[in-house]
Design an enzyme around this catalytic site. Structure first.
Site, PDB file in Angstrom:
ATOM      1  N   VAL A  41      -5.412   0.362   3.015  1.00  0.00           N
ATOM      2  CA  VAL A  41      -5.556  -1.095   2.886  1.00  0.00           C
ATOM      3  C   VAL A  41      -6.775  -1.419   2.009  1.00  0.00           C
ATOM      4  O   VAL A  41      -6.703  -2.245   1.094  1.00  0.00           O
ATOM      5  CB  VAL A  41      -5.677  -1.761   4.275  1.00  0.00           C
TER       6      VAL A  41
ATOM      7  N   LYS B 175      -3.273  -1.927  15.446  1.00  0.00           N
ATOM      8  CA  LYS B 175      -2.668  -1.124  16.515  1.00  0.00           C
ATOM      9  C   LYS B 175      -3.668  -0.915  17.627  1.00  0.00           C
ATOM     10  O   LYS B 175      -4.864  -0.806  17.381  1.00  0.00           O
ATOM     11  CB  LYS B 175      -2.352   0.270  15.963  1.00  0.00           C
TER      12      LYS B 175
ATOM     13  N   ASP C 211     -16.915   5.335  14.173  1.00  0.00           N
ATOM     14  CA  ASP C 211     -15.703   5.319  13.349  1.00  0.00           C
ATOM     15  C   ASP C 211     -15.191   3.885  13.199  1.00  0.00           C
ATOM     16  O   ASP C 211     -14.529   3.340  14.089  1.00  0.00           O
ATOM     17  CB  ASP C 211     -14.627   6.224  13.957  1.00  0.00           C
TER      18      ASP C 211
ATOM     19  N   SER D 155     -13.204   1.613  10.278  1.00  0.00           N
ATOM     20  CA  SER D 155     -12.466   1.761   9.020  1.00  0.00           C
ATOM     21  C   SER D 155     -13.114   0.966   7.886  1.00  0.00           C
ATOM     22  O   SER D 155     -13.576  -0.166   8.084  1.00  0.00           O
ATOM     23  CB  SER D 155     -11.030   1.271   9.199  1.00  0.00           C
ATOM     24  N   ALA D 156     -13.082   1.559   6.702  1.00  0.00           N
ATOM     25  CA  ALA D 156     -13.556   0.862   5.502  1.00  0.00           C
ATOM     26  C   ALA D 156     -12.682  -0.360   5.193  1.00  0.00           C
ATOM     27  O   ALA D 156     -13.087  -1.224   4.404  1.00  0.00           O
ATOM     28  CB  ALA D 156     -13.579   1.816   4.312  1.00  0.00           C
ATOM     29  N   ASP D 157     -11.517  -0.447   5.820  1.00  0.00           N
ATOM     30  CA  ASP D 157     -10.673  -1.639   5.622  1.00  0.00           C
ATOM     31  C   ASP D 157     -11.429  -2.914   6.005  1.00  0.00           C
ATOM     32  O   ASP D 157     -11.256  -3.968   5.377  1.00  0.00           O
ATOM     33  CB  ASP D 157      -9.406  -1.573   6.496  1.00  0.00           C
TER      34      ASP D 157
ATOM     35  N   GLU E 241       0.830  -1.226   0.000  1.00  0.00           N
ATOM     36  CA  GLU E 241       0.000   0.000   0.000  1.00  0.00           C
ATOM     37  C   GLU E 241       0.858   1.268   0.000  1.00  0.00           C
ATOM     38  O   GLU E 241       2.065   1.216   0.259  1.00  0.00           O
ATOM     39  CB  GLU E 241      -0.934   0.011   1.218  1.00  0.00           C
TER      40      GLU E 241
HETATM   41  N1  PSU Z   1      -2.641   1.574  10.788  1.00  0.00           N
HETATM   42  C1  PSU Z   1      -1.304   1.557  10.930  1.00  0.00           C
HETATM   43  N2  PSU Z   1      -0.532   2.104   9.941  1.00  0.00           N
HETATM   44  C2  PSU Z   1      -1.089   2.666   8.814  1.00  0.00           C
HETATM   45  C3  PSU Z   1      -2.512   2.671   8.700  1.00  0.00           C
HETATM   46  C4  PSU Z   1      -3.242   2.113   9.696  1.00  0.00           C
HETATM   47  O1  PSU Z   1      -0.804   1.047  11.911  1.00  0.00           O
HETATM   48  O2  PSU Z   1      -0.350   3.168   7.957  1.00  0.00           O
HETATM   49  C5  PSU Z   1      -3.128   3.257   7.456  1.00  0.00           C
HETATM   50  C6  PSU Z   1      -3.439   2.147   6.437  1.00  0.00           C
HETATM   51  O3  PSU Z   1      -3.288   2.681   5.145  1.00  0.00           O
HETATM   52  C7  PSU Z   1      -4.900   1.854   6.703  1.00  0.00           C
HETATM   53  C8  PSU Z   1      -5.427   3.245   7.016  1.00  0.00           C
HETATM   54  O4  PSU Z   1      -5.574   1.261   5.626  1.00  0.00           O
HETATM   55  O5  PSU Z   1      -4.389   3.840   7.789  1.00  0.00           O
HETATM   56  C9  PSU Z   1      -6.732   3.206   7.759  1.00  0.00           C
HETATM   57  O6  PSU Z   1      -7.288   4.485   7.788  1.00  0.00           O
HETATM   58  P1  PSU Z   1      -8.806   4.672   8.273  1.00  0.00           P
HETATM   59  O7  PSU Z   1      -8.775   4.302   9.736  1.00  0.00           O
HETATM   60  O8  PSU Z   1      -9.101   6.128   8.044  1.00  0.00           O
HETATM   61  O9  PSU Z   1      -9.653   3.755   7.453  1.00  0.00           O
HETATM   62 MN    MN Z   2     -12.283   6.150  10.124  1.00  0.00          MN
END
Ligand code: PSU
Ligand code: MN
Length: 301
Positions: free
Chosen positions: A107, A160, A139, A141-143, A25
């Site tokens: 991701v 994390k 909140d 994540s879309a992941d 990524e």
């Molecule tokens: N968690 C980490 N390192 C990262 C990310 C998440 O420990 O670099 C990044 C990844 O690209 C992940 C994104 O897909 O943050 C998630 O963001 P969000 O929570 O806004 O979906």
């Molecule tokens: Mn988010």
């Protein structure tokens, strides 16, 4: 779809010949680490994947093109511009493509583009998940949704602890995403090998990871698979140091009212400040560790 997708000649040839390819990524480059360590790490990760017999495909949006297999110049560009590059998750993709912007893929988006290109294995550091306090902020994540629907194996070092790990595991269970511990029964928590939560299954070899994902694909079960690979012991951080930094970073974010797509990059950066260089060094090592496992696994798929 093809009109929007650019696959580098090297990645195209590897895929056509059935050779192993590992997706990487780009949000980790632009928003996850500071320059120049971000670019150095990205190049080192690519080299590690080659050393282990696979072809790396760093994924990003470049001038609106979904790109699988960024050049070193493109990686340098994303790393240097850092957080000025748009962080692109699923919902951002149509605008960034139509407006011909550059974008760093999360991701979720990396999975989407990997699947379009025909890449099945993806190595990263950490994934997004259910944030602490999601009962009120919603909140998530879309992941996690992407893992539920897109057929790519994601190899990470565990979510994390900026996230609510228990709720993240519950969400993945509901969505039917297998959470595998590589050589462990316990979910690793990125900087540390221990979280106190169990994984769904423990598998001990790249062959087993490949066979499990193959079975999922063959049965036509939609969605991906999450492999959590603990950080090597010698690089893991003291649990209380990291948990104090995380609590402080979250308190700062609350005070500043940071939310939405900005919260994860903010917390990553704040934790790095609070722990000096230690968390960055750990972060780099765990990504390399995941790259090695991904390359080995891709060879069996
Ligand atoms: N968690 C980490 N390192 C990262 C990310 C998440 O420990 O670099 C990044 C990844 O690209 C992940 C994104 O897909 O943050 C998630 O963001 P969000 O929570 O806004 O979906
Ligand atoms: Mn988010």
């Amino acid at each position: 779809m093809i009109k929007y997708l650019t696959v580098s000649p090297e990645v195209q040839q590897a895929l056509a010949a059935g050779r192993p390819v590992v997706a990487l990524e780009s949000t980790i480059i632009s928003h996850g680490m500071p320059y120049p360590q971000n670019v150095q790490t990205a190049m080192l990760v690519e080299q590690t994947i080659r050393d282990y017999g696979a072809v790396p495909a760093t994924i990003a949006v470049i001038g609106g093109q979904l790109t699988a297999g960024c050049t070193p110049d493109q990686i340098e560009h994303l790393g240097r511009r850092g957080t000025d590059v748009i962080k692109v998750s699923r919902r951002d993709l149509p605008v960034v493509v139509a407006e011909r912007e550059d974008g760093a893929t999360t991701v979720a988006t990396t999975m989407i583009i990997a699947a379009m290109a025909g890449i099945k294995v993806f190595a990263t550091g950490g994934i997004g998940g259910v944030h602490r306090g999601a009962e009120t902020t919603m909140d998530i994540s879309a992941d996690l949704e992407e893992l539920a629907q897109t057929p790519v194996m994601v190899i990470c070092a565990g979510p994390k602890a900026i996230l609510d790990l228990r709720l993240t595991l519950e969400y993945l269970e509901t969505k039917g995403v297998p959470v595998i511990g590589y050589g462990t029964d316990e979910l690793p928590a990125f900087y540390t090998r221990h979280s106190g939560f169990g994984v769904d299954y423990r598998l001990d070899t790249p062959q087993q990871l490949a066979a499990t994902f193959r079975a999922k694909l063959d049965m036509g079960l939609q969605g991906g698979m999450l492999v959590t690979n603990p950080i090597p012991e010698q690089y893991s951080m003291p649990a209380q140091v990291i948990s104090r930094a995380i609590d402080e970073a979250i308190a700062d974010a609350d005070r500043l009212g940071i939310h939405g797509k900005a919260i994860t990059p903010y917390l990553l950066d704040r934790i790095q400040q609070l722990t000096g260089g230690d968390s960055l060094a750990a972060n780099i090592q765990l990504v390399l560790n995941n790259a090695r496992l991904a390359a080995q696994t891709a060879r069996y798929l």
